[in-house]
Design an enzyme around this catalytic site. Structure first.
Site, PDB file in Angstrom:
ATOM      1  N   LEU A   1       0.825  -1.210   0.000  1.00  0.00           N
ATOM      2  CA  LEU A   1       0.000   0.000   0.000  1.00  0.00           C
ATOM      3  C   LEU A   1       0.857   1.258   0.000  1.00  0.00           C
ATOM      4  CD1 LEU A   1      -2.800  -0.942   2.573  1.00  0.00           C
ATOM      5  CD2 LEU A   1      -3.066  -0.617   0.108  1.00  0.00           C
ATOM      6  N   GLY A   2       2.014   1.181   0.610  1.00  0.00           N
ATOM      7  CA  GLY A   2       2.871   2.356   0.686  1.00  0.00           C
ATOM      8  C   GLY A   2       4.059   2.063   1.577  1.00  0.00           C
TER       9      GLY A   2
ATOM     10  N   GLY B   1       7.059   3.923   4.356  1.00  0.00           N
ATOM     11  CA  GLY B   1       7.412   5.048   5.202  1.00  0.00           C
ATOM     12  C   GLY B   1       8.836   4.934   5.673  1.00  0.00           C
ATOM     13  N   GLY B   2       9.165   5.732   6.672  1.00  0.00           N
ATOM     14  CA  GLY B   2      10.534   5.752   7.157  1.00  0.00           C
ATOM     15  C   GLY B   2      10.949   4.478   7.861  1.00  0.00           C
ATOM     16  N   MET B   3       9.992   3.794   8.493  1.00  0.00           N
ATOM     17  CA  MET B   3      10.333   2.613   9.276  1.00  0.00           C
ATOM     18  C   MET B   3      10.019   1.306   8.570  1.00  0.00           C
ATOM     19  SD  MET B   3       9.284   3.593  13.175  1.00  0.00           S
ATOM     20  CE  MET B   3      10.078   2.093  13.762  1.00  0.00           C
TER      21      MET B   3
ATOM     22  N   VAL C   1       3.938  -0.936   4.247  1.00  0.00           N
ATOM     23  CA  VAL C   1       2.604  -1.379   4.642  1.00  0.00           C
ATOM     24  C   VAL C   1       1.993  -2.168   3.492  1.00  0.00           C
ATOM     25  CG1 VAL C   1       0.306  -0.682   5.385  1.00  0.00           C
ATOM     26  CG2 VAL C   1       2.313   0.582   6.177  1.00  0.00           C
TER      27      VAL C   1
ATOM     28  N   LYS D   1       2.220  -3.768   8.650  1.00  0.00           N
ATOM     29  CA  LYS D   1       3.399  -2.907   8.583  1.00  0.00           C
ATOM     30  C   LYS D   1       4.618  -3.750   8.906  1.00  0.00           C
ATOM     31  CE  LYS D   1       5.316   1.468  10.211  1.00  0.00           C
ATOM     32  NZ  LYS D   1       5.086   2.676  11.058  1.00  0.00           N
TER      33      LYS D   1
ATOM     34  N   ASP E   1       5.127  12.047  16.870  1.00  0.00           N
ATOM     35  CA  ASP E   1       5.150  12.415  15.450  1.00  0.00           C
ATOM     36  C   ASP E   1       3.728  12.687  14.980  1.00  0.00           C
ATOM     37  OD1 ASP E   1       6.321  13.005  13.006  1.00  0.00           O
ATOM     38  OD2 ASP E   1       6.211  10.940  12.295  1.00  0.00           O
TER      39      ASP E   1
END
Length: 338
Positions: A31-32, A34-36, A39, A54, A149
């Site tokens: 789905l996408g 991120g920094g960590m 997903v 995730k 965050d």
């Protein structure tokens, strides 16, 4: 990203996770990212329920501290059964050693997407959204979880069948978890219980994060103030490059919301001003107290039928992620408290 629109990311036949079963759910597609981590969309093969997994990045999974923290946070977050916090279904470890968290799938959009598309929100809507954010934060803070965050990208909007909008707090990847619940009277958080401090997104960093000082629930409330200002004004209280933003959060006086939007109730201006106080002790003590103030402002607006006229709102500046593990080496600056 837990949206039904995966930003162009499609199935990758070379991705070893596609087709893998995680806690009874089949991994369908990414789905996408991120920094960590990344997903993935998952589906239960028998009941058809969707979920989002995730998966921690390989380079972070190889760090024992990060991996342990990822799972520890998942365990704590799984206990937060509150409608304004994304629901954790399960967590575990992949065959290659990477950790994953399986969470509810959210069909909707982020607050960032809404603001980018529609611009500033009516005060009544901004307050409704803020009340829900504070409701979720209050539960998290009560068990010692500080998001660290909080920003429009991490506030997800879900349309409910009755036409109302449900907000969900997501991405607690930079959260700090205390060994015990924070002192609601504002006592200092012992340094030995602090996570990495230089983490978050510069536009929404609290002064204590910018100065690398101890961080507690008040840091999240500062971010609430920034988001509330942005939702109503259509612009951030501070803008600039990373260094400029850190300096402004640390020492600059924020503009009054009433200088940007005409007709803002005095109670709302006062609340935003206190949320954006430089000293954590000068902000409201708890998310629940802020929520109560928001609800009082809502009632006052409804009673008075207040109408607002925006003054030349500007588009929000794009945010720049500053991950804890990517933080630059600390430099001495004239404005930095050492």
């Amino acid at each position: 990203m837990l949206s039904s629109t995966p930003d162009g990311m499609g199935p990758d036949a070379n991705d070893p996770l596609i087709g893998l079963m995680l806690s009874g759910y089949l991994v369908k597609r990414p789905l996408g990212a991120g920094g960590m981590g990344t997903v993935y969309l998952c589906e239960h093969p028998d009941i058809g329920r969707l979920a989002a997994a995730k998966v921690l990045k390989a380079d972070m999974a190889s760090n024992a501290d990060w991996a342990a923290r990822f799972i520890r946070e998942a365990k704590v977050m799984a206990t937060l059964k509150q409608r304004n916090i994304v629901d954790i279904i399960n967590f575990g470890t992949l065959p290659d050693g990477r950790s994953y968290v399986l969470m509810e799938y959210l069909d909707g959009e982020s607050l960032r997407a809404r603001l980018d598309r529609d611009g500033p929100l009516p005060i009544s809507v901004a307050l409704q959204f803020t009340e829900q954010v504070l409701s979720g934060l209050g539960v998290a803070h009560d068990v010692g979880v500080v998001h660290r965050d909080l920003k429009p990208e991490n506030v997800f909007l879900v349309a409910e069948p009755n036409g109302e909008t449900l907000l969900k707090l997501i991405d607690f990847g930079l959260a700090r978890i205390d060994d015990q619940a924070p002192d609601t009277q504002g006592a200092a958080v012992p340094r030995e219980r602090l996570g990495s401090l230089y983490a978050g997104t510069p536009e929404y960093l609290s002064p204590e994060q910018a100065l690398q000082e101890p961080v507690g629930p008040a840091a999240d409330l500062y971010a609430v103030g920034v988001i509330l200002f942005e939702m109503i004004a259509g612009k951030l209280p501070f803008e600039g490059n990373v260094a400029q933003l850190l300096q402004q959060h640390a020492s600059a006086i924020p503009p009054s919301l009433g200088d940007v939007v005409d007709g803002v109730p005095d109670g709302l201006m006062s609340l935003v001003r206190r949320l954006l106080s430089k000293e954590p002790s000068q902000r409201p003590r708890t998310a629940q107290l802020v929520r109560q103030e928001v609800m009082r402002v809502q009632k006052a607006i409804q009673a008075a039928g207040t109408q607002v006229r925006r003054i030349e709102p500007e588009a929000s500046a794009p945010t720049r992620k500053l991950e804890a593990h990517q933080a630059p080496k600390r430099r001495r600056m004239p404005w930095l408290v050492v």
